[in-house]
Design a protein around this motif. Sequence first.
Motif, PDB file in Angstrom:
ATOM      1  N   THR A  73       0.959  -1.260   0.109  1.00 20.67           N
ATOM      2  CA  THR A  73       0.062   0.016   0.206  1.00 20.67           C
ATOM      3  C   THR A  73       0.957   1.302  -0.034  1.00 20.67           C
ATOM      4  OG1 THR A  73      -0.098   0.360   2.294  1.00 20.67           O
ATOM      5  CG2 THR A  73      -1.789  -1.338   1.176  1.00 20.67           C
ATOM      6  N   ARG A  91      -3.021  -6.409  -0.440  1.00 23.98           N
ATOM      7  CA  ARG A  91      -1.814  -5.839  -0.363  1.00 23.98           C
ATOM      8  C   ARG A  91      -1.387  -5.631   1.038  1.00 23.98           C
ATOM      9  NH1 ARG A  91      -2.133  -0.195  -3.723  1.00 23.98           N
ATOM     10  NH2 ARG A  91       0.162  -0.743  -4.134  1.00 23.98           N
ATOM     11  N   ALA A 151       0.114  -4.032   4.110  1.00 28.18           N
ATOM     12  CA  ALA A 151       0.218  -2.610   4.661  1.00 28.18           C
ATOM     13  C   ALA A 151       1.171  -2.430   5.827  1.00 28.18           C
ATOM     14  CB  ALA A 151      -1.149  -2.613   5.392  1.00 28.18           C
TER      15      ALA A 151
END
Length: 330
Positions: free
Chosen positions: A34, A125, A127
């Motif tokens: 991210t 994704r 993080a």
Amino acid sequence: MTNEDRKRLIWTLFQRLDATDVGGAAALWRAAMTPDAVFHAVHPMNDLQGAEDLIAGLVGPLRAAIPDLQRRTYALMAGRFMDADWVCALGVFEGTMTGTWLGIPATDGLINLRFGEFYRIEDDRIAEVYAIHDLIDLMRQAGINPLPAPPAGVPDIFPAPVTQDGVRFDPARQGETDTSLALVEAMIFGLHKFAEGDLKRMGMEQYWSPQMLWYGPGGIGSNRGVTGFQRYHQKPFLTAFPDRVGGNHKARFADGAYVASTGWPSITATHAGPWLGVPGTGRQITMRVMDWWRREGDALKENWVFIDVPHVMLQSGHDIFSKLNAGDAA
């Protein structure tokens, strides 16, 4: 996404990273993370903000030093902790170290760099990442000895699970997962019963197999059996840090017969006595720690442990990397 989906997400990233060069690796990390992701690495890299910082601070220099880097994953797990979804991986990086990394000189031969990693996943994704690379053990392979060697009878080894079943993509039975987590959490609670040097009060024998295998970080070494574990690691550690408070975990979860946890920091303590050749300083320190356990039946059989040792040493006034770059670490 299911736990199995998240494991496949990270596993696919691993395979693609192994098959590409530094430029390709950079592109893969940019796509996987991210925009505001943080990669928490060991000292001296520490917190890397976003993909570009990760590439400049870790991925690029590591790939430059070990161009043929590839990953051998011992265990891959997924679970949920504190309303967050996690995947963690345990294993070693392998490759030919032809360049210097972090001041550690090239070996021009095969190296094994131990790693432990925890990935927090949001949607599909990455993080946040917590990662420990065992730099002390890598220094040992490069012929540098920043710490005293473990005593005779305490080998510095870090093998894959005896059962060779640490990477699986079929769903684990919930009952098996719950049993593993409950055993580890009961054992962790027992660790807090240490008082005035009384190791027996902890009751570790009720949690561990008589044939337990404890694989410690570089500089500490590995042990077999509760007696060896207490003699060579637990007693010296608790003598050095008698008031330690642990269990401050960022993640702790089970996946079948395996359990993993990390804290950043996990432990706070006073450095009261000698540890790894450094006399007690009276300073307050924190420890970044990771653990993987494998349960067999009703007991814990194997335990892989990571500690960011250079970070602990820095807090105790012993800057390993400053000495390494000055040429006097050996």
